[in-house]
Structures are given as C-alpha cells and as structure tokens.
Write an enzyme that holds these catalytic residues in place. Structure first.
Site, PDB file in Angstrom:
ATOM      1  N   ILE A  27     -23.515 110.295 -29.188  1.00 35.33           N
ATOM      2  CA  ILE A  27     -23.720 110.037 -30.601  1.00 35.33           C
ATOM      3  C   ILE A  27     -22.434 109.407 -31.136  1.00 35.33           C
ATOM      4  O   ILE A  27     -21.374 109.537 -30.534  1.00 35.33           O
ATOM      5  CB  ILE A  27     -24.095 111.316 -31.397  1.00 35.33           C
ATOM      6  N   ASP A  28     -22.548 108.725 -32.250  1.00 40.43           N
ATOM      7  CA  ASP A  28     -21.413 107.984 -32.790  1.00 40.43           C
ATOM      8  C   ASP A  28     -20.284 108.914 -33.224  1.00 40.43           C
ATOM      9  O   ASP A  28     -20.505 110.093 -33.516  1.00 40.43           O
ATOM     10  CB  ASP A  28     -21.846 107.141 -33.992  1.00 40.43           C
ATOM     11  N   LYS A  29     -19.096 108.349 -33.308  1.00 40.06           N
ATOM     12  CA  LYS A  29     -17.890 109.085 -33.708  1.00 40.06           C
ATOM     13  C   LYS A  29     -18.109 109.872 -34.997  1.00 40.06           C
ATOM     14  O   LYS A  29     -17.771 111.049 -35.088  1.00 40.06           O
ATOM     15  CB  LYS A  29     -16.734 108.095 -33.872  1.00 40.06           C
TER      16      LYS A  29
END
EC number: 5.4.99.-
Length: 297
Positions: free
Chosen positions: A131-133
C-alpha cells in the site's frame, strides 16, 4: 536503451522523463553529461524533439542498498509460523528504495519478525502486496516461500478480501457502485497512473457510508490491485480522495496525505485453509477529521 518519439514539439528533457524511469532532473543531468543521443547526436536539454526522433539513453547504475533491521514501531496484528498481519502506519514506506533506504516497513519487519519469505529478494522480504506510503492499514506478510506462493496466487485469483475506508471530495450520486476502468502509467506524468484504454483491467466497488456535504466517507473493495487504483478510480469519477497530493485538488482536508485506510484484510491461511479476516481501526487523525465533519455538517 532507446525509443522513438511519437509526437514532437516538447523539450528533450521532458520527453525523456515522460518515456523512461528517469525523473525530470535526472534526465536533465544525463543529457548534460552526454549520455543521451538524438539520432546519434548529443543535444541540449532544451532541444525540441521532432516526431520520429530516435532517443538513446543509459540508465544509471542502481544504488546498492544495505538493508538493516531497525527497531521501529510496528503493530503486529497477528503472527504464526506462516504469516503475519501488520497495521502499517501512515507515512511509512513499505520497502527500501534509493529514495528511502531506511525507515521502511521491511526494516521494521527484519527486526520484529524472525522469518520472512525470500521470493521478492533482499529488498522486499515477506512482502506479498503493498500500500502507498501515506495509506495506512493492513498488510499480509509471508514468513516462508510456500506461504508466499499461496497468498500471492489467491491475490492473483481475486479471492482475497481487501476493504478500505476513504474520505473523498463531493457527494456521490449513488449509494453504491462499481468502477471498472483499465489503469496504466500516465502519458503526461510518469509519476502518476491514469485510466488508459491500453491499461490493465481494474475494478473497484464502493459503498457510501456517510455524507458530509462537500465530503463523503466511502468503503471501497478492491477486486484487482493496480498501483494507486483507488486514488485513480475515485479521481476518474470526479470524487478524488481528500488530502491526496497527487490526484486531488489543492484545497482539501488537512492531514498527512490521502485519507485512505486498509481497514479489512481476509485470506485463506496457507497451511490450515481457514478463512481469516482481520480489521484495523482508523488512525487518530482520520477519526478526528471524521468527528469534526460530523460536528460541522
């Protein structure tokens, strides 16, 4: 490496950045260093490309990363001999890269989890999906290669459960719906993904949980796992995620990036075949923003 210019009229450094993995600044540096050729000739970054130009370039040698275990805060939701489930904090990158050599989820996993699968190599041990930062929430971690293969196959077959909660701009016209639109790298900005006719199939289901006039709380379920899928799909239908610096408007809710949380994760346990479902509460800043919207609306 080389490519042929399809449409002329733009600067060489921009065209190089848009058509390769190079950033605009690195493309500029490569051109100035004489490592880029147009039809076999060196050009300046401001050179205006012409349709049919053949641009050859070199990718810089990858930076060798020494991945170290780090005693970073890590919320382990579940762990056994095959799999772990973590609740990733917003702001934490999943695995190391030249821009983020340390302080990542992988660095924390190497410290807190004894065994990790090696299928994805030294940079991404145990990482089955990402998942994104600035997205918080649940991730499954494989602790051996056999578990990794089974979990990855289940993801590929779209059998895993992945539900997200998001705050989005606007008041959606329907209480629920399906967004089915292919996603690929943007032709205009290499850092972004976009709905593209030649992109990979992508499907997102959504249900509106609460409405706040200018914003809505939405539950989203992924059927596929394309890069930035939820962010791209919601922007595509005119309801970008609140706080999204890449796909959303500048005027938005104040936070620490997009208000997106991986709230539920379900999968078949690789050894027992038992269906396991995990939930993670919203981060504090997400919950506080929701309470403020409820109070003001």
């Amino acid at each position: 490496m080389e490519f042929k210019v399809k449409t002329g009229g733009e600067r060489l450094d921009k065209v190089l950045a848009d058509n390769t993995e190079l950033s605009r600044s690195l493309a500029n540096e490569q051109i100035k260093a004489g490592l880029v050729r147009v039809n076999g000739l060196a050009k300046k970054p401001r050179y205006t490309v012409v349709e049919g130009d053949i641009i050859s370039y070199q990718l810089p040698e990858p930076e060798v990363l020494d991945i170290q275990a780090e005693d970073l805060p890590l919320e382990l939701v579940y762990q056994d001999q095959d799999v772990a489930v973590v609740n990733k904090a917003q702001g934490m990158v999943v695995h190391p890269s030249p821009g983020h050599p340390s302080g990542t989820l992988v660095n924390a996993l190497l410290f807190h989890v004894k065994d990790l699968s090696g299928i994805n190599g030294v940079l991404r041990p145990g990482i089955v999906h990402r998942i994104d930062k600035d997205t918080s929430g649940l991730l499954m971690i494989a602790k051996n290669d056999q578990a990794h293969e089974k979990l990855a196959q289940e993801l590929k077959e779209k059998k895993s459960l992945r539900k997200y909660l998001a705050l989005v701009h606007g008041n959606l016209p329907s209480d629920k719906g399906v967004i089915e639109a292919p996603i690929g790298r943007s032709d205009k900005d290499r850092k972004k993904q976009a709905v593209q006719a030649n992109g990979k199939p992508a499907l997102t289901r959504f249900i509106v949980l609460e409405r706040f006039g200018d914003y809505s709380l939405v539950e989203l379920q992924l059927e596929t796992g394309r890069t930035h899928q939820i962010r791209v799909h919601m922007a595509y239908i005119g309801h970008p995620l609140a706080g999204d610096p890449l796909y959303g408007p500048k005027k938005t809710l104040k936070g620490r990036g997009q208000f997106l949380h991986a709230a539920q994760l379900g999968f078949t346990h690789p050894s027992t075949d038992e269906i396991r479902v995990f939930k993670a509460p919203l981060p504090e800043i997400f919950e506080e923003t929701l309470e403020r919207l409820r109070k003001d609306y």
